[in-house]
Each structure stands twice: as C-alpha cells, then as structure tokens.
Design a protein around this motif. Structure first.
Motif: not given
Length: 69
Positions: A44-59
């Motif tokens: 699964r994509a990192v962005a789809d992991i529950e609770g992931v912060d915006e920095k992780a989604k961006r990077d």
C-alpha cells in the motif's frame, strides 16, 4: 534516506514496514528467513497508512510498502 526515514516514521505499534524496492531485492534465503513469499506480499502507498503526517505524505506518499509482521 529521506524515504526510509518517512517509512520508519509511519510504522506504529510494533509494525515493521519495508518498501517494495527493498522486498524485491531480497534473495531466496532472506525471504525464507522472514517467512515471505514475494509474489504474495500486499503493498500500500505510504499516504494510505492511517495516521501518516503531511511530511511523510509529501516526501514518500507514493512509495509502496508492506507490513512484514
């Protein structure tokens, strides 16, 4: 390095996450030790992991990861 740090940051509650790129580089001995069948690993994509912060989604938001436990 940055993607690895974001993946590590996303792991919670004893989770062990690994990128698809890493899993695909494992040899048969390593996958056997981990009890993995690379053909059956679900990503699964990192962005789809529950609770992931915006920095992780961006990077690393589009990086495919699997939970190895």
């Amino acid at each position: 390095m940055n993607e690895a740090a974001r993946i590590e940051q996303c792991a919670a509650g004893g989770q062990v996450l690994a990128s698809k790129a890493l899993v695909e580089r494992l040899d048969e001995h390593d996958t056997a030790l981990l009890g993995l069948d690379p053909a059956r690993v679900v990503y699964r994509a990192v962005a789809d992991i529950e609770g992931v912060d915006e920095k992780a989604k961006r990077d690393a938001g589009s990086v495919a990861v699997a939970d190895l436990l």
